[in-house]
Write an enzyme that holds these catalytic residues in place. Sequence first.
Site, PDB file in Angstrom:
ATOM      1  N   LYS A  53       0.837  -1.203   0.000  1.00  0.00           N
ATOM      2  CA  LYS A  53       0.000   0.000   0.000  1.00  0.00           C
ATOM      3  C   LYS A  53       0.868   1.248   0.000  1.00  0.00           C
ATOM      4  CE  LYS A  53      -3.913  -2.222   2.232  1.00  0.00           C
ATOM      5  NZ  LYS A  53      -4.547  -2.666   3.473  1.00  0.00           N
ATOM      6  N   GLN A  97      -4.955  -1.276   9.599  1.00  0.00           N
ATOM      7  CA  GLN A  97      -4.872  -2.617   9.000  1.00  0.00           C
ATOM      8  C   GLN A  97      -5.507  -3.657   9.925  1.00  0.00           C
ATOM      9  OE1 GLN A  97      -3.578  -3.413   5.854  1.00  0.00           O
ATOM     10  NE2 GLN A  97      -4.408  -5.432   6.313  1.00  0.00           N
ATOM     11  N   ASP A 120     -11.139   3.039   3.910  1.00  0.00           N
ATOM     12  CA  ASP A 120     -11.541   1.627   3.812  1.00  0.00           C
ATOM     13  C   ASP A 120     -13.060   1.501   3.685  1.00  0.00           C
ATOM     14  OD1 ASP A 120      -9.704  -0.401   3.585  1.00  0.00           O
ATOM     15  OD2 ASP A 120      -9.281  -0.530   5.736  1.00  0.00           O
TER      16      ASP A 120
END
Length: 292
Positions: A53, A97, A120
């Site tokens: 990422k 995460q 997200d």
Amino acid sequence: MASIIDGKAFAATLRTHLARRIAALRHDENITPALAVVLVGEDPASQVYVRNKAAQTVEVGMRSIEHKLPASTTQEALLELVAALNADAEVDGILVQLPLPDHIDADRVLEAIDPAKDVDGFHPLNAGRLATGGTGLVPCTPLGALMLLKDRLGSLSGLHAVVVGRSNIVGKPMAQLLLREDCTVTIVHSRSRDAAALCRQADILVAAVGRPRMIGADWIKPGATVIDVGINRIALDAGRTKLVGDVDFDVVAPLAAHITPVPGGVGPMTIACLLHNTLTAACRRRGVELPN
Ligand code: NAD
């Protein structure tokens, strides 16, 4: 034989396009979007994801801010970091995460993220906006799957889409996105009766289960478009392993019209859509128009 939907190539094109738009934003508005990624603990798969990422964020011309915290980090300390990132005017996107260590309540952490920076798309406000037709940030994996579908099929209106799996991060938002495209949507899950018969009705079949090659030839209507979200590592001989999807590709591909492979299908779209969401968040929260 189905034609292959090449997610790797599509994601590369999307990133090139994003890089152009980010350069325009820097040139016209003096804005460089920034994505903060928080990793708690040493999970090897998460470390790889976070590294990828960060690398792709920088590649398209955005700033990457990484916070690596030990597995022993308390919930309080993590919430403090999220609050600091929420308050930081230079941070456009925040990604924590998953999975988080067991002693941390993941829902509380996700709910603490400013919904405007929730790249997200897991915050309940963004899930609610997706369900009610508002403008929010959409979870990256289903967004990527939808982009592949629209690119291949054009209008999805009136098609029967069956989504296998009802998780908050893939199945449910995927179903909402397809509903927004005027599909007739069926969600199949672990308690569904005769899942194969339901799937045989699908013009579009999206598999997001996490069971290697579960979906066989008798689950497929000939001519269907099959999107395989599953990523499963299976053991081969001599300690070797291999990635396979939830769809038994070899038997399904001859029946389907279009199909995503694993790897190289939906997988590469996830990070590309994360970057897409970060650009969107940067423009919305700073009140500037999204560059074309
Ligand atoms: P999850 O475990 O949270 O959810 C799985 C869902 O499958 C559940 O809703 C369950 O009801 C359903 N299910 C389980 N057994 C079933 C059965 N026998 N029949 C029908 N439905 C059944 O998983 P998830 O997080 O949604 O991930 C699903 C898969 O997608 C995994 O393989 C995961 O690795 C993969 N994934 C890929 C990406 C990506 O491409 N970047 C992102 C997220 C998840």
